[in-house]
Design a protein around this motif. Structure first.
Motif, PDB file in Angstrom:
ATOM      1  N   THR A   1       0.853  -1.179   0.000  1.00 49.82           N
ATOM      2  CA  THR A   1       0.000   0.000   0.000  1.00 49.82           C
ATOM      3  C   THR A   1       0.889   1.229   0.000  1.00 49.82           C
ATOM      4  N   VAL A   2       0.700   2.038  -0.978  1.00 45.13           N
ATOM      5  CA  VAL A   2       1.458   3.283  -1.065  1.00 45.13           C
ATOM      6  C   VAL A   2       0.452   4.420  -1.068  1.00 45.13           C
ATOM      7  N   ARG A   3       0.709   5.372  -0.220  1.00 47.07           N
ATOM      8  CA  ARG A   3      -0.144   6.556  -0.162  1.00 47.07           C
ATOM      9  C   ARG A   3       0.669   7.739  -0.675  1.00 47.07           C
ATOM     10  N   VAL A   4       0.034   8.585  -1.474  1.00 46.18           N
ATOM     11  CA  VAL A   4       0.735   9.715  -2.075  1.00 46.18           C
ATOM     12  C   VAL A   4      -0.089  10.979  -1.863  1.00 46.18           C
ATOM     13  N   PHE A   5       0.597  12.033  -1.487  1.00 50.26           N
ATOM     14  CA  PHE A   5       0.006  13.364  -1.376  1.00 50.26           C
ATOM     15  C   PHE A   5       0.890  14.284  -2.201  1.00 50.26           C
ATOM     16  N   ARG A   6       0.253  15.117  -3.024  1.00 47.83           N
ATOM     17  CA  ARG A   6       1.009  16.046  -3.869  1.00 47.83           C
ATOM     18  C   ARG A   6       0.260  17.364  -3.919  1.00 47.83           C
ATOM     19  N   GLN A   7       0.996  18.465  -3.719  1.00 48.81           N
ATOM     20  CA  GLN A   7       0.376  19.785  -3.748  1.00 48.81           C
ATOM     21  C   GLN A   7       1.408  20.800  -4.200  1.00 48.81           C
ATOM     22  N   ARG A   8       0.970  21.738  -5.012  1.00 49.13           N
ATOM     23  CA  ARG A   8       1.823  22.860  -5.439  1.00 49.13           C
ATOM     24  C   ARG A   8       1.480  24.071  -4.578  1.00 49.13           C
ATOM     25  N   PHE A   9       2.488  24.893  -4.336  1.00 51.63           N
ATOM     26  CA  PHE A   9       2.332  26.088  -3.510  1.00 51.63           C
ATOM     27  C   PHE A   9       3.061  27.249  -4.169  1.00 51.63           C
ATOM     28  N   SER A  10       2.573  28.458  -3.922  1.00 57.91           N
ATOM     29  CA  SER A  10       3.322  29.632  -4.371  1.00 57.91           C
ATOM     30  C   SER A  10       4.621  29.678  -3.571  1.00 57.91           C
ATOM     31  N   ALA A  11       5.659  30.207  -4.165  1.00 57.51           N
ATOM     32  CA  ALA A  11       6.973  30.206  -3.521  1.00 57.51           C
ATOM     33  C   ALA A  11       7.104  31.366  -2.534  1.00 57.51           C
ATOM     34  N   THR A  12       6.337  31.277  -1.447  1.00 56.13           N
ATOM     35  CA  THR A  12       6.371  32.290  -0.395  1.00 56.13           C
ATOM     36  C   THR A  12       6.574  31.619   0.956  1.00 56.13           C
ATOM     37  N   ARG A  13       7.020  32.398   1.929  1.00 53.23           N
ATOM     38  CA  ARG A  13       7.208  31.844   3.278  1.00 53.23           C
ATOM     39  C   ARG A  13       5.885  31.358   3.866  1.00 53.23           C
ATOM     40  N   LYS A  14       4.826  32.097   3.599  1.00 54.63           N
ATOM     41  CA  LYS A  14       3.505  31.699   4.088  1.00 54.63           C
ATOM     42  C   LYS A  14       3.106  30.339   3.503  1.00 54.63           C
TER      43      LYS A  14
ATOM     44  N   ALA B   1       5.195  28.019   2.475  1.00 55.44           N
ATOM     45  CA  ALA B   1       6.064  26.988   3.074  1.00 55.44           C
ATOM     46  C   ALA B   1       5.476  26.539   4.411  1.00 55.44           C
ATOM     47  N   ARG B   2       4.965  27.489   5.178  1.00 57.42           N
ATOM     48  CA  ARG B   2       4.320  27.148   6.443  1.00 57.42           C
ATOM     49  C   ARG B   2       3.057  26.320   6.194  1.00 57.42           C
ATOM     50  N   LEU B   3       2.280  26.698   5.192  1.00 54.46           N
ATOM     51  CA  LEU B   3       1.080  25.948   4.833  1.00 54.46           C
ATOM     52  C   LEU B   3       1.435  24.525   4.405  1.00 54.46           C
ATOM     53  N   ALA B   4       2.530  24.366   3.674  1.00 57.34           N
ATOM     54  CA  ALA B   4       2.967  23.026   3.254  1.00 57.34           C
ATOM     55  C   ALA B   4       3.219  22.145   4.475  1.00 57.34           C
ATOM     56  N   ARG B   5       3.871  22.700   5.490  1.00 56.47           N
ATOM     57  CA  ARG B   5       4.127  21.933   6.718  1.00 56.47           C
ATOM     58  C   ARG B   5       2.820  21.575   7.414  1.00 56.47           C
ATOM     59  N   LEU B   6       1.912  22.525   7.516  1.00 56.11           N
ATOM     60  CA  LEU B   6       0.633  22.271   8.182  1.00 56.11           C
ATOM     61  C   LEU B   6      -0.187  21.203   7.449  1.00 56.11           C
ATOM     62  N   LEU B   7      -0.231  21.289   6.124  1.00 58.40           N
ATOM     63  CA  LEU B   7      -0.965  20.283   5.352  1.00 58.40           C
ATOM     64  C   LEU B   7      -0.299  18.913   5.451  1.00 58.40           C
ATOM     65  N   ALA B   8       1.018  18.895   5.495  1.00 61.65           N
ATOM     66  CA  ALA B   8       1.737  17.624   5.641  1.00 61.65           C
ATOM     67  C   ALA B   8       1.389  16.969   6.980  1.00 61.65           C
ATOM     68  N   VAL B   9       1.377  17.734   8.054  1.00 64.10           N
ATOM     69  CA  VAL B   9       1.038  17.182   9.368  1.00 64.10           C
ATOM     70  C   VAL B   9      -0.383  16.640   9.361  1.00 64.10           C
ATOM     71  N   HIS B  10      -1.289  17.357   8.727  1.00 67.15           N
ATOM     72  CA  HIS B  10      -2.667  16.870   8.608  1.00 67.15           C
ATOM     73  C   HIS B  10      -2.698  15.555   7.814  1.00 67.15           C
ATOM     74  N   GLN B  11      -1.942  15.500   6.724  1.00 65.85           N
ATOM     75  CA  GLN B  11      -1.912  14.285   5.913  1.00 65.85           C
ATOM     76  C   GLN B  11      -1.303  13.122   6.692  1.00 65.85           C
ATOM     77  N   PHE B  12      -0.249  13.372   7.448  1.00 67.74           N
ATOM     78  CA  PHE B  12       0.346  12.313   8.271  1.00 67.74           C
ATOM     79  C   PHE B  12      -0.704  11.744   9.219  1.00 67.74           C
ATOM     80  N   HIS B  13      -1.479  12.634   9.840  1.00 71.24           N
ATOM     81  CA  HIS B  13      -2.525  12.188  10.763  1.00 71.24           C
ATOM     82  C   HIS B  13      -3.550  11.317  10.035  1.00 71.24           C
ATOM     83  N   GLU B  14      -3.944  11.741   8.840  1.00 71.77           N
ATOM     84  CA  GLU B  14      -4.893  10.949   8.044  1.00 71.77           C
ATOM     85  C   GLU B  14      -4.334   9.576   7.709  1.00 71.77           C
ATOM     86  N   TRP B  15      -3.020   9.482   7.585  1.00 73.11           N
ATOM     87  CA  TRP B  15      -2.366   8.211   7.268  1.00 73.11           C
ATOM     88  C   TRP B  15      -2.058   7.384   8.514  1.00 73.11           C
TER      89      TRP B  15
END
Length: 155
Positions: free
Chosen positions: A15-28, A30-44
């Motif tokens: 079983t392989v789970r994949v999450f992929r998302q593009r973000f604008s190249a801003t500090r905000k 980058a923070r959103l990427a971390r927050l979404l990743a933590v949410h995705q980890f929880h879902e997994w």
């Protein structure tokens, strides 16, 4: 003559789970990427606040911050890709559009105590099992792998 073959010893499905998302190249972003990743980890099944979640979030944060700080190209996004395999191996990939600014492998030694930058890649190297940089058609992808403990199995 027709012969039937019996399936070999049952192997658990990969079983392989994949999450992929593009973000604008801003500090905000980058923070959103971390927050979404933590949410995705929880879902997994990697719960919020667990050591595995915290370490993986730190790796995502460092790679995303590097993408927006050192890999930014005006008008281009960065991409976060997370891949979780059944055995708990997590691959974190952050792709940016700047290829001419490759990263040193291995990362530089710890910066002087008064330096404001330079700690991210040594930190990633310390936390990850492996890490590296690969070229892509436009830009580069910096990746890291680490083991995560899943305490809840979700479909």
């Amino acid at each position: 003559m027709h012969t039937e073959t019996q399936p070999s010893a049952a192997q658990p499905p990969l079983t392989v789970r994949v999450f992929r998302q593009r973000f604008s190249a801003t500090r905000k972003a980058a923070r959103l990427a971390r927050l979404l990743a933590v949410h995705q980890f929880h879902e997994w099944g990697v719960p919020y606040g667990s050591d595995s979640s915290d370490v993986a979030a730190l790796v995502v944060a460092e790679l995303a911050a590097n993408a927006v700080t050192h890999g930014r190209v005006a008008g281009r996004d960065f991409e976060l890709r997370l891949v979780l395999e059944a055995g708990g191996l997590l691959r974190v990939e952050v792709a940016d559009a700047r290829a001419e600014r490759g990263l040193p492998v291995p990362p530089p030694h710890a910066p002087p105590p008064d330096a404001e930058t330079g700690r991210g890649l040594p930190l990633v190297e310390a936390l990850a099992e492996t890490w590296g940089v690969v070229d892509r058609q436009v830009g580069k992808t910096v990746w890291a792998t680490l083991r995560v403990a899943r305490t809840v199995t979700r479909p």
